[in-house]
Scaffold this active site. Structure first.
Site, PDB file in Angstrom:
ATOM      1  N   GLU A  96       0.825  -1.199   0.000  1.00 17.92           N
ATOM      2  CA  GLU A  96       0.000   0.000   0.000  1.00 17.92           C
ATOM      3  C   GLU A  96       0.863   1.255   0.000  1.00 17.92           C
ATOM      4  O   GLU A  96       1.941   1.287   0.592  1.00 17.92           O
ATOM      5  CB  GLU A  96      -0.922  -0.025   1.227  1.00 17.92           C
ATOM      6  N   CYS A 109       3.250   8.488   0.873  1.00 15.19           N
ATOM      7  CA  CYS A 109       3.849   7.607   1.866  1.00 15.19           C
ATOM      8  C   CYS A 109       4.148   6.285   1.160  1.00 15.19           C
ATOM      9  O   CYS A 109       3.240   5.605   0.690  1.00 15.19           O
ATOM     10  CB  CYS A 109       2.822   7.448   2.986  1.00 15.19           C
ATOM     11  N   CYS A 116       7.025  -6.459   7.818  1.00 14.34           N
ATOM     12  CA  CYS A 116       8.186  -5.887   8.494  1.00 14.34           C
ATOM     13  C   CYS A 116       8.647  -6.861   9.564  1.00 14.34           C
ATOM     14  O   CYS A 116       7.826  -7.495  10.235  1.00 14.34           O
ATOM     15  CB  CYS A 116       7.821  -4.554   9.127  1.00 14.34           C
ATOM     16  N   CYS A 120       7.486  -4.052  16.102  1.00 15.42           N
ATOM     17  CA  CYS A 120       7.018  -3.041  17.066  1.00 15.42           C
ATOM     18  C   CYS A 120       5.593  -3.404  17.472  1.00 15.42           C
ATOM     19  O   CYS A 120       4.756  -3.725  16.615  1.00 15.42           O
ATOM     20  CB  CYS A 120       7.071  -1.642  16.458  1.00 15.42           C
ATOM     21  N   CYS A 123       2.237  -1.661  16.029  1.00  8.82           N
ATOM     22  CA  CYS A 123       2.147  -1.441  14.575  1.00  8.82           C
ATOM     23  C   CYS A 123       1.554  -2.654  13.860  1.00  8.82           C
ATOM     24  O   CYS A 123       1.995  -3.788  14.058  1.00  8.82           O
ATOM     25  CB  CYS A 123       3.551  -1.156  14.040  1.00  8.82           C
ATOM     26  N   GLY A 167       6.913  -1.468   6.152  1.00 10.10           N
ATOM     27  CA  GLY A 167       8.296  -1.940   6.164  1.00 10.10           C
ATOM     28  C   GLY A 167       9.291  -0.984   6.779  1.00 10.10           C
ATOM     29  O   GLY A 167       9.001   0.179   7.021  1.00 10.10           O
ATOM     30  N   GLU A 168      10.474  -1.533   7.031  1.00  7.70           N
ATOM     31  CA  GLU A 168      11.580  -0.742   7.580  1.00  7.70           C
ATOM     32  C   GLU A 168      12.556  -0.471   6.424  1.00  7.70           C
ATOM     33  O   GLU A 168      13.286  -1.363   5.993  1.00  7.70           O
ATOM     34  CB  GLU A 168      12.250  -1.540   8.721  1.00  7.70           C
ATOM     35  N   SER A 199      12.137   7.213   7.160  1.00  2.00           N
ATOM     36  CA  SER A 199      11.844   7.000   8.577  1.00  2.00           C
ATOM     37  C   SER A 199      12.349   5.625   8.998  1.00  2.00           C
ATOM     38  O   SER A 199      12.115   4.628   8.312  1.00  2.00           O
ATOM     39  CB  SER A 199      10.327   7.083   8.792  1.00  2.00           C
ATOM     40  N   SER A 221      11.974   6.911  14.578  1.00  2.00           N
ATOM     41  CA  SER A 221      10.842   6.521  15.418  1.00  2.00           C
ATOM     42  C   SER A 221      11.393   6.218  16.801  1.00  2.00           C
ATOM     43  O   SER A 221      11.944   5.144  17.029  1.00  2.00           O
ATOM     44  CB  SER A 221      10.166   5.274  14.841  1.00  2.00           C
ATOM     45  N   LEU A 222      11.254   7.177  17.711  1.00  2.00           N
ATOM     46  CA  LEU A 222      11.857   7.010  19.035  1.00  2.00           C
ATOM     47  C   LEU A 222      10.858   6.363  20.008  1.00  2.00           C
ATOM     48  O   LEU A 222      11.110   5.298  20.555  1.00  2.00           O
ATOM     49  CB  LEU A 222      12.350   8.376  19.545  1.00  2.00           C
ATOM     50  N   HIS A 223       9.758   7.024  20.226  1.00  2.20           N
ATOM     51  CA  HIS A 223       8.608   6.467  20.961  1.00  2.20           C
ATOM     52  C   HIS A 223       8.821   6.118  22.438  1.00  2.20           C
ATOM     53  O   HIS A 223       7.894   5.633  23.087  1.00  2.20           O
ATOM     54  CB  HIS A 223       8.030   5.228  20.262  1.00  2.20           C
ATOM     55  N   ASN A 297      -2.712   5.388  16.422  1.00  2.55           N
ATOM     56  CA  ASN A 297      -3.830   4.933  15.602  1.00  2.55           C
ATOM     57  C   ASN A 297      -4.186   3.553  16.091  1.00  2.55           C
ATOM     58  O   ASN A 297      -3.400   2.625  15.991  1.00  2.55           O
ATOM     59  CB  ASN A 297      -3.428   4.902  14.128  1.00  2.55           C
TER      60      ASN A 297
HETATM   61  N1  SAH Z   1       9.516   1.342   9.700  1.00  2.79           N
HETATM   62  C1  SAH Z   1       9.672   2.734   9.717  1.00  2.79           C
HETATM   63  C2  SAH Z   1       8.715   3.474   8.820  1.00  2.79           C
HETATM   64  C3  SAH Z   1       7.283   3.028   8.766  1.00  2.79           C
HETATM   65  S1  SAH Z   1       6.237   3.347  10.126  1.00  2.79           S
HETATM   66  C4  SAH Z   1       9.609   3.280  11.124  1.00  2.79           C
HETATM   67  O1  SAH Z   1       9.208   2.554  12.018  1.00  2.79           O
HETATM   68  O2  SAH Z   1      10.022   4.420  11.318  1.00  2.79           O
HETATM   69  C5  SAH Z   1       5.878   5.096  10.067  1.00  2.79           C
HETATM   70  C6  SAH Z   1       5.642   5.706  11.459  1.00  2.79           C
HETATM   71  O3  SAH Z   1       4.383   5.280  12.016  1.00  2.79           O
HETATM   72  C7  SAH Z   1       6.694   5.316  12.482  1.00  2.79           C
HETATM   73  O4  SAH Z   1       7.077   6.417  13.260  1.00  2.79           O
HETATM   74  C8  SAH Z   1       5.956   4.297  13.306  1.00  2.79           C
HETATM   75  O5  SAH Z   1       6.531   4.112  14.553  1.00  2.79           O
HETATM   76  C9  SAH Z   1       4.583   4.898  13.361  1.00  2.79           C
HETATM   77  N2  SAH Z   1       3.517   3.974  13.773  1.00  2.79           N
HETATM   78  C10 SAH Z   1       3.464   2.647  13.608  1.00  2.79           C
HETATM   79  N3  SAH Z   1       2.300   2.150  14.111  1.00  2.79           N
HETATM   80  C11 SAH Z   1       1.628   3.193  14.599  1.00  2.79           C
HETATM   81  C12 SAH Z   1       0.345   3.333  15.227  1.00  2.79           C
HETATM   82  N4  SAH Z   1      -0.453   2.284  15.429  1.00  2.79           N
HETATM   83  N5  SAH Z   1      -0.050   4.578  15.587  1.00  2.79           N
HETATM   84  C13 SAH Z   1       0.736   5.649  15.357  1.00  2.79           C
HETATM   85  N6  SAH Z   1       1.938   5.589  14.755  1.00  2.79           N
HETATM   86  C14 SAH Z   1       2.385   4.365  14.392  1.00  2.79           C
HETATM   87 FE1  SF4 Z   2       6.015  -0.916  12.058  1.00  2.00          FE
HETATM   88 FE2  SF4 Z   2       8.148   0.638  11.446  1.00  2.00          FE
HETATM   89 FE3  SF4 Z   2       8.183  -0.981  13.611  1.00  2.00          FE
HETATM   90 FE4  SF4 Z   2       8.240  -2.026  11.162  1.00  2.00          FE
HETATM   91  S1  SF4 Z   2       9.815  -0.743  12.106  1.00  2.00           S
HETATM   92  S2  SF4 Z   2       7.032  -2.770  12.879  1.00  2.00           S
HETATM   93  S3  SF4 Z   2       6.916  -0.629  10.045  1.00  2.00           S
HETATM   94  S4  SF4 Z   2       6.838   0.787  13.267  1.00  2.00           S
END
Ligand code: SAH
Ligand code: SF4
Length: 351
Positions: A96, A109, A116, A120, A123, A167-168, A199, A221-223, A297
């Site tokens: 997608e 995007c 992936c 995480c 996700c 994906g990453e 990202s 993506s720090l989180h 989300n």
């Molecule tokens: N794999 C890469 C890029 C794809 S994800 C990465 O992780 O950076 C794009 C962004 O969406 C990342 O910052 C990811 O952490 C975030 N993301 C993933 N799942 C999410 C969710 N359920 N709600 C909000 N953000 C989310």
């Molecule tokens: Fe999702 Fe990005 Fe984590 Fe992969 S690396 S599982 S796409 S948030």
């Protein structure tokens, strides 16, 4: 005569590789550059349309090469104007891409893998597991298809690309770098590096390579602000813990005024306290950066909840009071499951 499987898909080749390809067929180098210009011209799908190539060469090309493209995507349009494209790949997998139209820009995007492997826990793509890397052609074909769609439907120009789809991207580094080369090449898709963002969940060595080889923007993506929490929600943290990741950010070779974007998805009760905000202030102190706060989300069966609006605002306030640029990123396309972390092959989710 080669079989279809042996033919070279020219969309997999950077300019440099197209030159080698032309040389391998006994042609001068400039033919490689000419082919690059042709294959990314909207509406050109056949070799006999490449009118400035010598006739004999044009006749020879179909024996050795093909030009792939994505056709007939599944389209879903959100009430906010976001459009999700589902593309079927040759092996039956589906990926997608999400078009996000805004007043001053149109951002796509882009996906880099089917699924992936990073796992995480918040996700949906992560929940799908890893199927395979996308080829260079499959990455650039997302952009070509959406560019053509926009042109055909009078929706303006695609201006920005973010590798934030499925994906990453840094786990598919070679194809990512080749696709960036094609996307930024003037004869290719002619995007400026400044308008491309990659990202990553934090693959440090690949991140440095990306910075050395391109001038694209980096998003991390720090989180989470402590290893205990980050280990739980992002397994990659056990390989590249926070200190190592931020050290990599400090070493990241970037152009003047380019700042790293930190993405921070707020998860109620996990990473959204005032203490966490203050720790974030501390952690990022020496890194030229901006911060995007994402609200979660919600995905089906998710064990996390999004904080309420006031909590998100309070978190942002602490960052701002301490001198950071911190935005709350509006979620787009949630009604069609096109928002961050909601992208996954539906067939997979149903089973
Ligand atoms: N794999 C890469 C890029 C794809 S994800 C990465 O992780 O950076 C794009 C962004 O969406 C990342 O910052 C990811 O952490 C975030 N993301 C993933 N799942 C999410 C969710 N359920 N709600 C909000 N953000 C989310
Ligand atoms: Fe999702 Fe990005 Fe984590 Fe992969 S690396 S599982 S796409 S948030």
């Amino acid at each position: 005569m080669s079989t279809a499987a042996q033919k070279t898909d020219l969309k997999n080749l950077t300019q440099e590789k197209l030159i080698d390809f032309a040389l391998s067929l006994g042609q001068p180098a400039f033919r490689g550059r000419q082919i690059l210009a042709w294959i990314y011209r909207p509406g050109i799908h056949n070799f006999d349309e490449m009118t400035d190539l010598a006739k004999e060469f044009r006749a020879l090309l179909p024996e050795h090469a093909c030009i792939s493209r994505f056709t007939d995507p599944i389209l879903e349009t959100s009430i906010d104007g976001t459009v999700k494209f589902g593309f079927f790949l040759q092996d039956g997998n589906m990926i997608e891409s999400v078009l996000i139209p805004e007043e001053d820009r149109n951002t796509l995007c882009v996906s880099s893998q089917v699924g992936c492997a990073m796992g995480c826990t918040f996700c949906l793509t992560g929940a799908m597991g890893f199927k395979r890397n996308l080829t260079t052609a499959e990455i650039v074909n997302q952009v070509c298809a959406v560019r053509d769609y926009m042109q055909a439907s009078d929706k303006g120009q695609l201006t920005n690309l973010v590798f934030m789809g499925m994906g990453e991207p840094l786990a598919n580094l070679d194809n990512l770098l080749d696709s960036i080369s094609i996307l930024t090449e003037q004869r290719g898709l002619d995007f400026s590096n400044r308008r491309i963002t990659v990202s990553t969940c934090g693959l440090v060595p690949q991140m440095i390579t990306l910075g050395e080889k391109t001038n694209v923007n980096l998003a991390i993506s720090l989180h989470a602000v402590d290893n205990e929490t980050r280990n739980k929600i992002m397994p990659v943290n056990s390989t590249y813990p926070i200190a190592e990741l931020l050290e990599g950010c400090k070493r990241f070779p970037h152009k003047k005024r380019q700042r790293i974007m930190f993405e921070y998805t707020l998860l109620e009760g996990i990473n959204n306290s005032d203490t966490a905000a203050l720790k974030l202030v501390d952690l990022l102190r020496d890194i030229p950066c901006k911060i995007n706060l994402l609200s979660l989300n919600q995905t089906k069966g998710s064990k996390y909840r999004s904080p309420d609006r006031n909590r998100i605002l309070a978190f942002q306030k602490i960052l701002r009071e301490n001198g950071y640029t911190a935005f709350i990123r509006q979620s787009r396309g949630e009604d069609i499951s096109a928002a961050c972390g909601q992208l996954a092959d539906k067939k997979q989710i149903i089973t």
